[in-house]
Motif scaffolding. Sequence first.
Motif, PDB file in Angstrom:
ATOM      1  N   ILE A 247       0.845  -1.200   0.000  1.00 30.54           N
ATOM      2  CA  ILE A 247       0.000   0.000   0.000  1.00 30.54           C
ATOM      3  C   ILE A 247       0.878   1.247   0.000  1.00 30.54           C
ATOM      4  O   ILE A 247       0.628   2.207  -0.744  1.00 30.54           O
ATOM      5  CB  ILE A 247      -0.946  -0.016   1.217  1.00 30.54           C
TER       6      ILE A 247
ATOM      7  N   SER B 240       2.501   1.628  -3.422  1.00 25.31           N
ATOM      8  CA  SER B 240       1.543   2.103  -4.410  1.00 25.31           C
ATOM      9  C   SER B 240       1.251   3.594  -4.209  1.00 25.31           C
ATOM     10  O   SER B 240       1.133   4.347  -5.190  1.00 25.31           O
ATOM     11  CB  SER B 240       0.243   1.293  -4.300  1.00 25.31           C
ATOM     12  N   SER B 241       1.163   4.017  -2.956  1.00 22.34           N
ATOM     13  CA  SER B 241       0.937   5.444  -2.671  1.00 22.34           C
ATOM     14  C   SER B 241       2.087   6.293  -3.180  1.00 22.34           C
ATOM     15  O   SER B 241       1.885   7.379  -3.745  1.00 22.34           O
ATOM     16  CB  SER B 241       0.762   5.653  -1.160  1.00 22.34           C
TER      17      SER B 241
ATOM     18  N   LYS C 198       1.860   6.673  -6.927  1.00 24.41           N
ATOM     19  CA  LYS C 198       0.764   7.542  -7.345  1.00 24.41           C
ATOM     20  C   LYS C 198       0.871   8.946  -6.763  1.00 24.41           C
ATOM     21  O   LYS C 198       0.070   9.824  -7.085  1.00 24.41           O
ATOM     22  CB  LYS C 198      -0.576   6.918  -6.946  1.00 24.41           C
TER      23      LYS C 198
ATOM     24  N   LEU D 269      -3.680   6.187  -0.807  1.00 22.79           N
ATOM     25  CA  LEU D 269      -4.771   5.401  -1.364  1.00 22.79           C
ATOM     26  C   LEU D 269      -6.029   5.602  -0.525  1.00 22.79           C
ATOM     27  O   LEU D 269      -5.969   5.790   0.689  1.00 22.79           O
ATOM     28  CB  LEU D 269      -4.412   3.911  -1.367  1.00 22.79           C
ATOM     29  N   THR D 270      -7.171   5.549  -1.168  1.00 21.58           N
ATOM     30  CA  THR D 270      -8.430   5.555  -0.433  1.00 21.58           C
ATOM     31  C   THR D 270      -8.595   4.208   0.268  1.00 21.58           C
ATOM     32  O   THR D 270      -7.920   3.220  -0.079  1.00 21.58           O
ATOM     33  CB  THR D 270      -9.615   5.785  -1.372  1.00 21.58           C
TER      34      THR D 270
ATOM     35  N   ASN E  97     -10.992   2.181  -0.033  1.00 17.71           N
ATOM     36  CA  ASN E  97     -11.457   1.210  -1.030  1.00 17.71           C
ATOM     37  C   ASN E  97     -10.307   0.703  -1.881  1.00 17.71           C
ATOM     38  O   ASN E  97     -10.219  -0.499  -2.201  1.00 17.71           O
ATOM     39  CB  ASN E  97     -12.526   1.839  -1.917  1.00 17.71           C
ATOM     40  N   GLU E  98      -9.374   1.589  -2.248  1.00 17.18           N
ATOM     41  CA  GLU E  98      -8.203   1.175  -3.033  1.00 17.18           C
ATOM     42  C   GLU E  98      -7.314   0.233  -2.221  1.00 17.18           C
ATOM     43  O   GLU E  98      -6.772  -0.737  -2.767  1.00 17.18           O
ATOM     44  CB  GLU E  98      -7.414   2.409  -3.477  1.00 17.18           C
ATOM     45  N   GLU E  99      -7.178   0.526  -0.929  1.00 20.41           N
ATOM     46  CA  GLU E  99      -6.385  -0.354  -0.070  1.00 20.41           C
ATOM     47  C   GLU E  99      -6.990  -1.756  -0.016  1.00 20.41           C
ATOM     48  O   GLU E  99      -6.285  -2.762  -0.160  1.00 20.41           O
ATOM     49  CB  GLU E  99      -6.294   0.218   1.342  1.00 20.41           C
TER      50      GLU E  99
ATOM     51  N   ASN F 249      -8.993  -3.180  -2.168  1.00 19.60           N
ATOM     52  CA  ASN F 249      -8.881  -3.842  -3.473  1.00 19.60           C
ATOM     53  C   ASN F 249      -7.471  -4.367  -3.714  1.00 19.60           C
ATOM     54  O   ASN F 249      -7.297  -5.432  -4.322  1.00 19.60           O
ATOM     55  CB  ASN F 249      -9.281  -2.877  -4.590  1.00 19.60           C
ATOM     56  N   LEU F 250      -6.467  -3.629  -3.238  1.00 19.37           N
ATOM     57  CA  LEU F 250      -5.094  -4.108  -3.381  1.00 19.37           C
ATOM     58  C   LEU F 250      -4.909  -5.407  -2.595  1.00 19.37           C
ATOM     59  O   LEU F 250      -4.274  -6.355  -3.079  1.00 19.37           O
ATOM     60  CB  LEU F 250      -4.111  -3.045  -2.903  1.00 19.37           C
TER      61      LEU F 250
END
Length: 466
Positions: free
Chosen positions: A239, A242-243, A246, A250-251, A253-255, A257-258
Motif C-alpha cells: 500500500i 503504491s501510494s 501515485k 490510497l483511499t 477502497n483502493e487499499e 482492493n489491493l
Amino acid sequence: MKPKYLFFILIFLSSFATLAQTQFKFSGEIQNPTERKVLITLYRDWVGEEEEYEIELNEKNQFSFSSSIKHIAYIDFYYADQGFHYWIIEPTDDITIKFSPKNFWTSIKVWGNGSENWNYYIKQREKFEVKRDFEMEAERQSQTAQQQYFNFLDNEQLTQLEYLEKTPNLSKIFIQSRKADIIGAIQNYKINYLSSKKYGSWLEEKVKTTLKLEALADSVQANSLEYGNMFQNLMDLFIAKSSNRKHKELTENEELNLIKSSYDKDYFSFKLIERVLAFKLNNMIDAENISPKVQTLVEDFLATANDRDYKNYLSNKVNFSKTLSKGSPAKPFKLKDIDGKDVSLKDFQGKIVYLDFWASWCGPCIYDMKFMEPIKEKFKAEVVFIQISLDSEVEWKDAVKMYHIKGINLRVDENSSITKNYGISGIPAYFLIDRKGNFAVSQVADPSHEEGQELIKQIEEVLQRN
C-alpha cells in the motif's frame, strides 16, 4: 489520528458458539503462591476481541479454566510476572500444569491431552531464546549486507522447522499451525527490512520472491498469528509503495482492493485475505465510527465474504457502533466524583457535555489535556467538561492533582458496564453530547489536532443548534 493506548476488556459483540465447538480445558496448581489469581487471555481469531480472565486460586492453590473453541486458538497465561504469550491450543486439549513462581521455567510440569505441544514450547524457548538468543542475533545480522541477512533468516527458519518436525508426538494440526507461525515470524523480519526507503523502488513481485514461503492449508494461514501478521505487514508495504508511485494516499477502497488482488493459490488464500480485510474494516470502525463510507465498505464485505465468524462480528460491531453515532442517545451513567459525590449524566440534561475517557498511564491522554485547558476556559459557561479515568482510585486522585485537571473528575473500572456501553477499547476516547442528550458528532476531534481548532469548531457548531 494518533494511535490510542489499548487495553483489553471483555466485550461480547458476537457469539461464536456452534455445534462444532469442543471444550478446551486448562487447570493447574501453584506451589508456594505469592498471589491469589492467574491471568488468562484467549484469542479465538484475529478480528474479534480477545477475552481476558482473572481466575482466583482455591484453598489448594489450584485454578481451573475452560472454554468452547471450534478450531485452533491462542492463549496467554500469566502469574505475577511469569508466564507465556501466544501459545497454540486445540479444541480437545485438556492441560494441567504445576510450577513454582520462584523458578517458573525450570519448575513447570505439564501433562494431559495436548501436553506434548506445550512441552515443545518449553524446550523450544530454552533452545532458541535462552541458550541462543535469536532476536539478538537477528538484530546484529540486520546491520550486514541484505543478502547475508536474508540468508541468515532463511537458515534460521530451516533450523526451527527441522526442530519442530523432529519433535515427537506433536499433533498434525499443531505442527502445521506452528510451522505457519515460524515462517510468518521470520519472513516478517525481511518485510520490516524492506520497508526502509532503500528498497522503495522494488516492485511487489521482487519483494514476494525474497520471501521463503511454503504451501499451507487455507485455514492454517488464516488462523496462524504470525503468518497473518506477516501478510498484513506485506500488504501495508505494498500500500505504501503504491501510494508513493501515485504520489497520493490510497483511499480505503483502493487499499482493500489491493489486498484482494494479492490472492495466491498456495501462499495467500482467500480465507487469509478475508481475515486481513475484516481486521482493516474493524480498525476503520474504531477510527471513524460507522460513517457512510465505512458502512458501504463493510456491506460490500458482508455481501461477498465466506467466513461466518468475521461476518457476524463485523455485523454486530456495526450495529453497536450505530448506537454511538451522531443522533443516538448517550448512554446513562452514575459515578462518584473526586469528593465522593454522585454525578449522573442526566444531571446535565439541557446542557452540552464533553466526555473524556483517559488514564494517567496513557501518554496521548496527558498530551491532549494541555490543549484542553484553553478550550475549557473558552466554553466554561456553556459546556460541562467531564473526565472519566480508568486508573485505580489512588492513581486517579494523584493524577488529577498532578496535572491540575479542571472540570468534573470521575473514575470507572476498565471492565465496567460504562466502558462497554461506550465501546471503550482504547484511550483517549472523546464524546460530545448535545442538549437533548444525544451524541452530537460521530467522531470528536482530538484536542491536540490543529491545536484544538477543529474541536472548537465542533463545539461551536453544536452550541448553535436549537
